[in-house]
Design an enzyme around this catalytic site. Structure first.
Site, PDB file in Angstrom:
ATOM      1  N   GLY A   1       0.374  -1.164  -0.136  1.00 14.66           N
ATOM      2  CA  GLY A   1       0.003  -0.280  -0.459  1.00 14.66           C
ATOM      3  C   GLY A   1       0.955   0.979  -0.337  1.00 14.66           C
TER       4      GLY A   1
ATOM      5  N   GLY B   1       2.489   3.842   1.651  1.00 18.61           N
ATOM      6  CA  GLY B   1       3.325   4.267   2.768  1.00 18.61           C
ATOM      7  C   GLY B   1       2.872   5.584   2.939  1.00 18.61           C
TER       8      GLY B   1
ATOM      9  N   GLY C   1       7.339   7.528   6.106  1.00 13.66           N
ATOM     10  CA  GLY C   1       6.523   8.350   5.038  1.00 13.66           C
ATOM     11  C   GLY C   1       7.059   9.330   3.700  1.00 13.66           C
TER      12      GLY C   1
ATOM     13  N   ARG D   1       2.925  13.736  -9.203  1.00 17.99           N
ATOM     14  CA  ARG D   1       2.474  12.421  -9.919  1.00 17.99           C
ATOM     15  C   ARG D   1       1.255  12.546 -10.901  1.00 17.99           C
ATOM     16  NH1 ARG D   1       4.883   6.809  -8.675  1.00 17.99           N
ATOM     17  NH2 ARG D   1       3.617   5.897  -7.387  1.00 17.99           N
TER      18      ARG D   1
ATOM     19  N   ARG E   1      -1.978  -1.563  -9.836  1.00 16.04           N
ATOM     20  CA  ARG E   1      -0.772  -2.217  -9.975  1.00 16.04           C
ATOM     21  C   ARG E   1      -1.299  -3.898 -10.292  1.00 16.04           C
ATOM     22  NH1 ARG E   1       2.926   1.043  -7.123  1.00 16.04           N
ATOM     23  NH2 ARG E   1       1.869   3.132  -6.447  1.00 16.04           N
TER      24      ARG E   1
ATOM     25  N   ASP F   1       4.168  -4.932  -7.436  1.00 10.16           N
ATOM     26  CA  ASP F   1       3.235  -3.609  -6.808  1.00 10.16           C
ATOM     27  C   ASP F   1       3.801  -2.154  -7.714  1.00 10.16           C
ATOM     28  OD1 ASP F   1       5.728  -4.247  -5.505  1.00 10.16           O
ATOM     29  OD2 ASP F   1       5.522  -2.001  -4.597  1.00 10.16           O
TER      30      ASP F   1
HETATM   31  P1  AMP Z   1       9.070   0.732  -3.433  1.00 16.33           P
HETATM   32  O1  AMP Z   1       9.930   0.122  -3.398  1.00 16.33           O
HETATM   33  O2  AMP Z   1       9.184   2.252  -3.405  1.00 16.33           O
HETATM   34  O3  AMP Z   1       8.122   0.724  -4.593  1.00 16.33           O
HETATM   35  O4  AMP Z   1       8.436   1.177  -2.521  1.00 16.33           O
HETATM   36  C1  AMP Z   1       7.349  -0.440  -1.624  1.00 16.33           C
HETATM   37  C2  AMP Z   1       6.559   0.028  -0.633  1.00 16.33           C
HETATM   38  O5  AMP Z   1       7.641   0.755   0.301  1.00 16.33           O
HETATM   39  C3  AMP Z   1       5.533   0.786  -1.001  1.00 16.33           C
HETATM   40  O6  AMP Z   1       4.117  -0.466  -0.216  1.00 16.33           O
HETATM   41  C4  AMP Z   1       6.250   2.519  -0.082  1.00 16.33           C
HETATM   42  O7  AMP Z   1       4.756   2.269   0.020  1.00 16.33           O
HETATM   43  C5  AMP Z   1       6.556   1.774   1.073  1.00 16.33           C
HETATM   44  N1  AMP Z   1       7.935   2.989   1.779  1.00 16.33           N
HETATM   45  C6  AMP Z   1       8.889   3.081   0.633  1.00 16.33           C
HETATM   46  N2  AMP Z   1       9.511   3.967   1.499  1.00 16.33           N
HETATM   47  C7  AMP Z   1       8.471   4.319   2.121  1.00 16.33           C
HETATM   48  C8  AMP Z   1       8.835   4.902   3.509  1.00 16.33           C
HETATM   49  N3  AMP Z   1      10.032   6.045   3.439  1.00 16.33           N
HETATM   50  N4  AMP Z   1       7.822   5.546   4.557  1.00 16.33           N
HETATM   51  C9  AMP Z   1       6.780   4.353   4.492  1.00 16.33           C
HETATM   52  N5  AMP Z   1       6.438   3.458   3.435  1.00 16.33           N
HETATM   53  C10 AMP Z   1       7.914   3.575   2.465  1.00 16.33           C
HETATM   54 MG    MG Z   2       6.497   0.833  -5.495  1.00 18.28          MG
END
Ligand code: AMP
Ligand code: MG
Length: 490
Positions: free
Chosen positions: A92, A94, A128, A178, A185, A254
């Site tokens: 989800g 995050g 976040g 964006r 997804r 995802d």
């Molecule tokens: P990503 O690798 O950027 O596609 O992220 C994978 C998952 O990690 C997704 O659910 C993102 O929302 C969550 N996520 C990545 N970075 C953060 C962050 N700094 N804080 C909270 N959630 C994160």
């Molecule tokens: Mg992602």
């Protein structure tokens, strides 16, 4: 500025309404001192958003989620996903929020989405937040991809939040705004499937059909047609990545869209020297998402989508498997047709004409790949210089290869087919966001100088027409640039 400027655009809540189980209403974290770093004026105007308004204090607050436009319901979206092959039942948004959907000047419904807008209930251990460098990186690379005619999410703006964010060091925080044709997804379907709520899964599929593949609604089996449409869109997309030498870096389920747009630019990169094993992500130690693996991994992800969709394809899941597998089998043919016709165009040759030249063109493509592999040869520059060779200027491309005798023999066979230099220049970019240029722009921007980034954007958002003054943007990396790695956890 005035509320009037904003009120020309209505943020709809279609996703939040139709798929409430996948949408958690949420608010962005307050940005202490938001400052606009880059705004995509043209995209803003296409969306009916006044760039002047977006530059105003209220507009900038909108771009970080602190001013919620009238009628909008920001939500964090739920999804699951296979990350590097391992299944996570709950990922989800995050650190992201869907502000809502807007209709662009062509009548297309588009998501406006914020990344880095603070913790949500999906944040797990994350803070976040996002930082300036990686958000500007996504801005540059996504806009370059769009200009290369590759389906992608777009970047509307990057706003520095005025907050320092803890990574290895303390780094300036930022939010990326964006735009996407949706944020559905493969992982959205995996999540809906795992809830065992058949109605939710069906509503998700219907939502996807109406937004992306309305013709599937008329098929004998609309959900099988939806799956087939995603297979085709992804085959086409990944072929286009391969043709420009793009390595996504984190093709988890995802991070794969239903629309067929490229999404989630993290540790991605364009390769300089041709290398099938190119990997740029520091966390991809096994090379799962290496350049040459991308088609295979796309197909693997689509198999996960098929599994999630089985209950839609036939009430009797046993009976759903065979048609789903048959559709998935189509991926390889579609991918290789897209790749071959793209490569044929890169060589300036006609394809699909049914002439005897087709076999000759195909063996020229194979042999060109062999020459690139024998390199190291800069992938982008090779094809651009080959375009010059098609105009009779052989020197630049000949200077790139080691085995000149073999290359001259290849050139002779190629020239006999009368390659079309105009066609070549329309598909072989002069300017891509090369890693050294991106790094240079980001480090200047992090130090407060947006000049190099603006110049790089100017080059890569008009990639096919060579312009005086931009020579250095065409060159391969300096020899001391070394092996390039980008880091996740951004
Ligand atoms: P990503 O690798 O950027 O596609 O992220 C994978 C998952 O990690 C997704 O659910 C993102 O929302 C969550 N996520 C990545 N970075 C953060 C962050 N700094 N804080 C909270 N959630 C994160
Ligand atoms: Mg992602």
């Amino acid at each position: 500025m005035t509320a009037a400027a904003e009120s020309t655009v209505t943020f709809g809540g279609l996703f939040a309404r139709e798929l409430a189980e996948l949408a958690v209403p949420w608010q962005a974290e307050e940005a202490p001192s938001p400052a606009l770093l880059v705004l995509n004026d043209k995209l803003a105007m296409d969306l009916g958003l006044d760039p002047q308004y977006l530059r105003s204090p209220e507009g900038v607050r909108l771009l970080v989620g602190n001013h919620v436009p009238a009628g909008a319901t920001p939500v964090a979206q739920a999804y699951a996903g296979h990350q590097f092959g391992g299944y996570s039942p709950l990922l989800g948004d995050g650190r992201a929020l869907l502000l809502g959907e807007v209709t662009d000047h062509n009548g297309r419904l588009l998501d406006v989405h914020l990344k880095g807008s603070g913790r949500t209930p999906f944040a797990r251990a994350g803070d976040g937040r996002a930082v300036v460098g990686p958000m500007l990186r996504e801005y540059i690379v996504s806009e370059a991809m769009h200009s290369l005619h590759i389906p992608t999410t777009r970047s509307l703006a990057v706003v520095a939040t005025g907050r320092q964010v803890r990574r290895d060091d303390m780094l300036p925080g930022a939010v990326l705004a964006r735009v996407a044709s949706s944020h559905l997804r493969v992982g959205s379907f995996q999540y809906a499937r795992a809830t065992e709520n058949a109605d939710l899964l069906k509503r998700l599929a219907d939502h996807a059909i109406s937004r992306h593949y309305p013709r599937a609604a008329d098929a004998a089996n609309p959900y099988l047609a939806l799956f087939g449409s995603v297979v085709s869109a992804q085959a086409e997309l990944v072929a286009r990545w391969m043709l420009v030498g793009f390595v996504h870096g984190v093709m988890n389920t995802d991070n794969m869209t239903i629309s067929g747009e490229t999404i989630d630019y993290g540790p991605c990169a364009f390769m300089d020297a041709f290398n099938p094993e190119a990997v740029y992500s520091s966390i991809d130690v096994g090379g799962r998402y290496a350049y040459a693996n991308q088609p295979v991994l796309a197909e693997w992800n689509l198999a996960r989508l098929a599994e999630a969709m089985l209950p839609l394809i036939d009430e009797d899941q046993e009976k759903a498997v065979a048609p789903a597998v048959e559709v998935l089998r189509g991926f390889r043919g579609q991918y290789s047709r897209a790749w071959t016709s793209g490569m044929t165009a890169k060589l300036g040759l006609k394809s699909g004409g049914g002439t005897g030249d087709e076999a000759a063109a195909s063996s020229l493509v194979d042999d060109a790949i062999g020459i690139l592999k024998d390199g190291p040869v800069d992938y982008t520059l090779f094809f651009r210089n080959l375009g010059k060779a098609a105009r009779g200027e052989l020197r630049p491309v000949r200077a790139m290869v080691l085995d000149l005798a073999a290359f001259d023999a290849w050139l002779e066979r190629w020239q006999a087919l009368q390659p079309d230099p105009e066609l070549m220049d329309s598909v072989n970019p002069a300017y891509i966001p090369r890693n050294n240029l991106v790094e240079e722009a980001l480090s200047a921007a992090t130090g407060g100088d947006m000049g190099p980034l603006q110049q790089l954007l100017e080059a890569v958002t008009d990639p096919f027409s060579e312009r005086p003054g931009l020579e250095r943007y065409m060159q391969g990396p300096p020899e001391d640039f070394g092996s390039y790695m980008t880091f996740c956890g951004t």
